[in-house]
Design a protein around this motif. Structure first.
Motif, PDB file in Angstrom:
ATOM      1  N   HIS A 316       0.840  -1.200   0.000  1.00  0.00           N
ATOM      2  CA  HIS A 316       0.000   0.000   0.000  1.00  0.00           C
ATOM      3  C   HIS A 316       0.878   1.254   0.000  1.00  0.00           C
ATOM      4  N   ALA A 317       1.901   1.249   0.839  1.00  0.00           N
ATOM      5  CA  ALA A 317       2.782   2.415   0.951  1.00  0.00           C
ATOM      6  C   ALA A 317       3.472   2.720  -0.377  1.00  0.00           C
ATOM      7  N   ASP A 318       3.867   1.675  -1.096  1.00  0.00           N
ATOM      8  CA  ASP A 318       4.543   1.872  -2.385  1.00  0.00           C
ATOM      9  C   ASP A 318       3.633   2.581  -3.385  1.00  0.00           C
ATOM     10  N   LEU A 319       2.321   2.378  -3.251  1.00  0.00           N
ATOM     11  CA  LEU A 319       1.368   3.046  -4.137  1.00  0.00           C
ATOM     12  C   LEU A 319       1.031   4.456  -3.664  1.00  0.00           C
ATOM     13  N   LEU A 320       0.972   4.653  -2.358  1.00  0.00           N
ATOM     14  CA  LEU A 320       0.570   5.951  -1.802  1.00  0.00           C
ATOM     15  C   LEU A 320       1.708   6.961  -1.744  1.00  0.00           C
ATOM     16  N   ARG A 321       2.898   6.480  -1.422  1.00  0.00           N
ATOM     17  CA  ARG A 321       4.021   7.385  -1.167  1.00  0.00           C
ATOM     18  C   ARG A 321       4.305   8.344  -2.330  1.00  0.00           C
ATOM     19  N   PRO A 322       4.358   7.872  -3.578  1.00  0.00           N
ATOM     20  CA  PRO A 322       4.626   8.811  -4.676  1.00  0.00           C
ATOM     21  C   PRO A 322       3.564   9.903  -4.797  1.00  0.00           C
ATOM     22  N   LYS A 323       2.322   9.589  -4.452  1.00  0.00           N
ATOM     23  CA  LYS A 323       1.256  10.583  -4.538  1.00  0.00           C
ATOM     24  C   LYS A 323       1.433  11.658  -3.466  1.00  0.00           C
ATOM     25  N   PHE A 324       1.724  11.236  -2.244  1.00  0.00           N
ATOM     26  CA  PHE A 324       1.952  12.203  -1.171  1.00  0.00           C
ATOM     27  C   PHE A 324       3.162  13.082  -1.491  1.00  0.00           C
ATOM     28  N   GLU A 325       4.223  12.467  -1.973  1.00  0.00           N
ATOM     29  CA  GLU A 325       5.427  13.231  -2.276  1.00  0.00           C
ATOM     30  C   GLU A 325       5.191  14.196  -3.428  1.00  0.00           C
ATOM     31  N   ALA A 326       4.372  13.798  -4.408  1.00  0.00           N
ATOM     32  CA  ALA A 326       4.050  14.694  -5.520  1.00  0.00           C
ATOM     33  C   ALA A 326       3.296  15.917  -5.024  1.00  0.00           C
TER      34      ALA A 326
END
Length: 444
Positions: A316-326
């Protein structure tokens, strides 16, 4: 670029006209981007599809104590499900009840039961002249809707980087026996992403409420929802801390697998003292003969143990992390140094909290909507939907795709700039320019 507040009226006007041209281009694209709710994306839901295969018509559907999961019974959850969920909740399995799919439903039931029949023999709240509730703000709108439904007077408690303003909480709780509870999202809080400090948790455990039936509604919704493997927030376990402080019955602790497996088909749970659980089960005996044990068994056989949960949540984190960082990178690039907003940078959870200049949040959300970007309504993170300063906006990056997130936040940053310039021009008395700006944005 210098701060907007330091610009001359001529510089602001020039900047505004440039921004308005960009805004028109986005409107012509007819975008349809939704960041209104913290929903898992389809890719996140796909992570749990294997759960559909762990049981079949050939499966042994007996739980470890021999009970047939297809049949009636087992009021508080099958043993292996209690053990797995207790590991998520960091409590003893004996202190947990497994419910259906919705922890919000469990919270509603706890308040409804307290309202109609009281808490452990106390006067039912419906027979009291007034019931008050503490609400940490900004906070979770669905929490506030529950206490609003029952007609409670809701009192705002400011959220600090370390958690709620505990000086205020302690003073109010100890002096007013009409205060019966407080809403808490202690880890990766909705919407700020902040987690309570050790001192805050200890102060909660040592509260001296004037009302003996006061309860802390501890919604640990994001207990295993980290974005990073190493930078993670950790929380002192509240039930154990309350027991050490001599307040073993003061907390209802909630969680669910809604953002772990399937939001519509997960498992909800409540952890509390044995005294509280006995009180709750007395009501449950009239409500149900047992919740969905087949679904409980499905979760246990899919995840197996807490290590399975942890590995699953890394995906889940691998999918969410790029969105939060963007989101954070674009906000820093577009708004950093302008003095027109601030935002949180959480290590987990589902939200980023943005604070605009006072009086701008509704205008920003409105401008975004006209440009095709749907956000949570301004004010939703406060009781009654009223943000006294009109500043807070909840950003929910989870559901859209990464490219959509980037487009949506570009639009959002643009709208923050437009609304902020209008606010500054109004404050400076440049009313004609501000009014012209409002009309131009509507026509764009």
């Amino acid at each position: 670029m210098k701060k907007y507040s330091e610009m001359t009226p001529e510089e602001l006007k020039k900047e505004y006209e440039k921004l308005l041209d960009s805004y028109k281009k986005y409107k012509y694209q007819a975008l349809s981007l939704n960041m209104a709710r913290g929903k898992p994306s389809p890719a996140q839901l796909d992570l749990s599809m294997g759960m559909m295969d762990v049981l079949s018509s050939d499966s042994d559907l007996s739980c470890e104590d021999g009970a047939d999961c297809r049949n009636y019974g087992v009021l508080d959850g099958i043993p292996e499900a209690k053990e797995l969920m207790a590991d998520i909740m960091e409590v003893n399995p004996n202190n947990i009840i497994i419910f259906g799919n919705s922890s919000l439903n469990v919270m509603f039931d706890c308040i409804s039961r307290s309202y109609s029949h009281g808490v452990m023999g106390a006067t039912p709240w419906c027979k009291l002249p007034k019931v008050k509730w503490l609400c940490i703000v900004p906070g979770y709108d669905r929490h506030f809707k529950i206490t609003e439904y029952f007609g409670f007077e809701m009192i705002n408690i400011p959220m600090l980087p370390t958690g709620p303003d505990m000086d205020m909480v302690e003073k109010l709780v100890s002096s007013d026996d009409a205060i019966k509870g407080i809403w808490c999202v202690p880890k990766y809080s909705n919407p700020t992403g902040n987690s309570y400090s050790d001192e805050t948790v200890r102060r909660f455990a040592r509260l001296k409420p004037a009302a003996p039936d006061f309860r802390i509604y501890w919604d640990n919704a994001y207990t295993v929802h980290h974005l990073y493997e190493h930078n993670q927030d950790h929380l002192i376990e509240i039930l154990a801390e309350c027991k050490r402080a001599g307040n073993p019955d003061m907390v209802y602790k909630f969680a669910s697998t809604s953002k772990i497996s399937f939001p519509g088909s997960g498992i909800a749970m409540l952890a509390a003292s044995l005294n509280n659980l006995e009180d709750i089960k007395n009501t449950m005996n009239y409500q149900t003969i047992g919740h969905d044990k087949v679904n409980q068994l499905r979760h246990v056989r899919f995840f197996e143990d807490i290590h399975g949960i942890d590995e699953h949540m890394k995906k889940h984190a691998d999918l969410l992390r790029p969105k939060f960082e963007a989101v954070i990178n674009i906000l820093e690039k577009e708004l950093g140094g302008l003095g027109i907003g601030s935002w949180t940078k959480p290590f987990g959870g589902y939200f980023i909290s943005f604070d605009s200049m006072p009086g701008c949040a509704k205008q920003i959300v409105s401008l975004c909507k006209k440009a095709g970007v749907q956000l949570t309504p301004a004010g939703a993170t406060f009781p009654y939907g009223i943000d006294p300063k009109d500043t807070n906006i909840r950003i929910a990056p989870s559901f859209p795709g990464l490219d959509e997130i980037k487009s949506a936040i570009q639009v959002f940053a643009l709208c923050v700039k437009l609304a902020s310039i209008e606010k500054i021009m109004n404050a400076a008395g440049v009313k004609e320019a501000a009014k012209a700006g409002d009309k131009a944005a509507d026509k764009a």
